[in-house]
Scaffold this motif. Structure first.
Motif, short mmCIF file in Angstrom:
data_model
loop_
_atom_site.label_atom_id
_atom_site.label_comp_id
_atom_site.label_asym_id
_atom_site.label_seq_id
_atom_site.Cartn_x
_atom_site.Cartn_y
_atom_site.Cartn_z
N SER A 74 3.61 8.89 -19.77
CA SER A 74 3.16 8.82 -18.38
C SER A 74 2.46 10.11 -17.96
CB SER A 74 4.35 8.55 -17.45
OG SER A 74 5.34 9.53 -17.58
N VAL A 75 2.93 11.25 -18.46
CA VAL A 75 2.26 12.51 -18.17
C VAL A 75 0.85 12.50 -18.76
CG1 VAL A 75 2.27 15.00 -18.60
CG2 VAL A 75 4.38 13.84 -17.95
N GLY A 76 0.71 11.99 -19.96
CA GLY A 76 -0.61 11.89 -20.57
C GLY A 76 -1.52 10.97 -19.80
N ALA A 77 -0.97 9.86 -19.30
CA ALA A 77 -1.78 8.92 -18.53
C ALA A 77 -2.28 9.57 -17.24
CB ALA A 77 -0.98 7.66 -18.23
N VAL A 78 -1.41 10.31 -16.56
CA VAL A 78 -1.81 10.99 -15.31
C VAL A 78 -2.84 12.07 -15.61
CG1 VAL A 78 -1.03 12.44 -13.40
CG2 VAL A 78 0.32 10.46 -14.10
N ALA A 88 -1.07 9.88 -5.37
CA ALA A 88 -0.19 9.14 -6.27
C ALA A 88 -0.52 7.66 -6.25
CB ALA A 88 1.27 9.37 -5.86
N THR A 89 -0.91 7.14 -5.08
CA THR A 89 -1.27 5.71 -4.99
C THR A 89 -2.48 5.41 -5.87
OG1 THR A 89 -0.41 5.58 -2.74
CG2 THR A 89 -1.99 3.89 -3.40
N GLU A 90 -3.44 6.32 -5.89
CA GLU A 90 -4.63 6.12 -6.73
C GLU A 90 -4.27 6.21 -8.20
OE1 GLU A 90 -7.94 7.82 -3.56
OE2 GLU A 90 -6.91 9.19 -4.92
N VAL A 91 -3.32 7.08 -8.56
CA VAL A 91 -2.84 7.14 -9.94
C VAL A 91 -2.20 5.81 -10.33
CG1 VAL A 91 -1.13 8.18 -11.48
CG2 VAL A 91 -2.53 9.63 -10.01
N MET A 92 -1.38 5.25 -9.45
CA MET A 92 -0.74 3.97 -9.73
C MET A 92 -1.78 2.88 -10.00
SD MET A 92 2.10 4.22 -6.71
CE MET A 92 2.38 2.45 -6.70
N ALA A 93 -2.81 2.85 -9.17
CA ALA A 93 -3.84 1.83 -9.33
C ALA A 93 -4.65 2.03 -10.60
CB ALA A 93 -4.78 1.83 -8.12
N SER A 131 -1.49 1.87 -13.87
CA SER A 131 -0.44 0.84 -13.91
C SER A 131 0.96 1.44 -13.99
CB SER A 131 -0.65 -0.14 -15.09
OG SER A 131 -1.90 -0.79 -14.94
N LEU A 132 1.12 2.72 -13.66
CA LEU A 132 2.44 3.33 -13.61
C LEU A 132 3.13 2.94 -12.30
CD1 LEU A 132 1.64 6.97 -14.82
CD2 LEU A 132 2.64 5.11 -16.17
N THR A 133 4.46 2.88 -12.32
CA THR A 133 5.20 2.68 -11.08
C THR A 133 5.10 3.93 -10.22
OG1 THR A 133 7.28 3.53 -11.94
CG2 THR A 133 6.82 1.17 -12.30
N ILE A 138 4.88 9.77 -9.69
CA ILE A 138 5.25 11.00 -8.97
C ILE A 138 5.96 11.97 -9.90
CG2 ILE A 138 6.73 11.90 -7.14
CD1 ILE A 138 6.00 9.40 -5.51
N ASP A 139 6.85 11.44 -10.77
CA ASP A 139 7.53 12.33 -11.73
C ASP A 139 6.53 13.01 -12.64
OD1 ASP A 139 10.00 11.74 -10.70
OD2 ASP A 139 10.54 10.28 -12.27
N ALA A 140 5.54 12.26 -13.13
CA ALA A 140 4.53 12.84 -14.02
C ALA A 140 3.68 13.87 -13.29
CB ALA A 140 3.65 11.74 -14.60
N ILE A 141 3.31 13.57 -12.04
CA ILE A 141 2.52 14.52 -11.24
C ILE A 141 3.32 15.80 -11.05
CG2 ILE A 141 1.62 14.96 -8.92
CD1 ILE A 141 0.79 11.96 -8.87
#
Length: 406
Positions: A14-18, A30-35, A38-40, A45-48
């Motif tokens: 998830s850190v790599g994806a962010v 964080a909402t834009e990261v989710m979109a 596909s992370l919850t 937020i944990d990865a950020i």
């Protein structure tokens, strides 16, 4: 995806994806990261937060603080940290040396280009490259330990370890004087690559091949060399020799791997000697000089001078034969002529386009002039170093920083 090591814990994917998302996003929430990933929400937020702790991301003032939000709870906004480091691109050509220092995203901070003696012994060339690297970093006011990734392009085949095979005349050893070893400690990631392959990378990133999956970047300066991309992949070979220009020494109608500037000179002299061009005309007077400036011939051709157009036609036939060979071997959609000469090469390419279909059985590729000029190899080296920083150096930097905090 960025190769984030196990040092970042169980959430490394998830850190790599962010981190991947952050490179292209600029400012984001964080909402834009989710979109985009596909992370919850909790995982995003944990990865950020992990990347904030590592100093890889920084949090921006919220929208209310900067006067851009009126009601409700403003979303937290993030961006990549501005002090991750820099990348370096080196173009070690046969007769020139260029060093660029750039940020990991989009700005070149300092660029220096100097002429060099093509007959420099390997040890002198190596010392010249190191000295120019030191000078350019000093001007950029960047300490050596902040170089994330470095890529050097050389006029020689290069294997995957950055080593060039021996050349009968020692040319490859001079242009690549053990750079993989000499530059090893100058960055977290160091790559040495063939210059034509870097030209192909540059054309695919910001040049005439953007969006194209099958093309050849024909570097046509001192010598011909091709950077070949098939199905979106840069072809390499066991020794990095895909597209090596020595093949043109053996092609009827070409007979040499020397680049377009020399081909223009040779064809102009042959046309005068054959009586096709009057010795007292504009081109004939240029031939009387020890060395013909190819740009003058091309400028005359662009203005409609008949003698210069005759030379352009002869050189166009050579280019058509070269493109015909490349087209038959690799079936590209485009062949892009690169290097400083590309800025004024259109009269030659116009002739080549007329001649090319007769050279091939396959549909003829488009022949285009690069818009990246003399710095096309530098652009490819910077693009390669940025990719190495994104995929390898910055994730390693995050791991080290978090390990130090643990």
């Amino acid at each position: 995806m960025a190769d984030v090591s196990t040092g970042l814990g169980t959430g490394r994917a998830s850190v790599g994806a962010v981190l991947d998302f952050a490179w292209a996003a600029g400012e984001f929430t964080a909402t834009e990261v989710m979109a985009g990933t596909s992370l919850t929400r909790s995982t995003a937020i944990d990865a950020i937060d992990t990347l904030l702790d590592a100093g890889i991301l920084r949090e921006l003032p919220n929208a209310r603080a900067v006067g851009a939000y009126r009601s409700g709870r403003p979303a937290r906004r993030f961006t990549l940290s501005a002090d991750l480091g820099v990348v370096v691109g080196i173009d070690a050509g046969a007769t020139h040396l260029a060093v660029s220092v750039a940020d990991p995203l989009d700005r070149v901070l300092v660029h220096h280009r100097v002429e060099v003696d093509p007959l420099q012994p390997a040890e002198v060339r190596r010392a010249t490259i190191i000295a120019q690297l030191e000078t350019t970093l000093a001007e950029a006011e960047v300490p050596r330990d902040r170089v994330l990734a470095l890529c050097a392009g050389v006029a020689a085949p290069v294997d995957r370890n950055g080593i060039s095979p021996p050349h009968p005349d020692g040319f490859w050893e001079r242009t690549n004087p053990g750079l993989a070893e000499a530059l090893r400690d100058w960055a977290h990631i160091v790559e040495v690559k063939n210059d034509a392959q870097l030209a192909a990378i540059a054309e695919g990133a910001t040049g005439a091949a953007v969006g194209c999956r099958d093309y050849v970047a024909l570097l046509a300066s001192e010598r011909f060399g091709g950077g070949v991309v098939v199905d979106g992949h840069v072809l390499h070979g066991a020794h990095g020799g895909v597209g090596e220009g020595v093949v043109f020494d053996h092609i009827t109608g070409v007979e040499t791997a020397v680049g377009l500037p020399y081909s223009l000179q040779d064809q102009a002299r042959e046309a005068v000697a054959a009586g096709e061009i009057a010795p007292d005309g504009p081109v004939g007077l240029l031939v009387a000089e020890d060395r013909i400036d190819p740009r003058l011939v091309l400028t005359l051709a662009a203005s409609g001078d008949g003698d210069a157009l005759r030379v352009a036609e002869r050189v166009g036939a050579v280019v058509a034969r070269i493109v015909g060979v490349l087209g038959s071997m690799y079936d590209p959609a485009r062949v892009i002529v690169c290097g400083a000469v590309a800025e004024s090469i259109e009269p030659v390419l116009a002739a080549a386009r007329r001649i090319l279909p007769a050279e091939m059985h396959l549909p003829a590729p488009q022949i285009l002039a690069s818009t990246l000029g003399a710095e096309v190899v530098s652009a490819g080296a910077i693009a390669t170093a940025r990719r190495a920083a994104r995929e390898r150096a910055v994730p390693l930097l995050a791991e080290r920083r978090l390990s130090m905090r643990a």
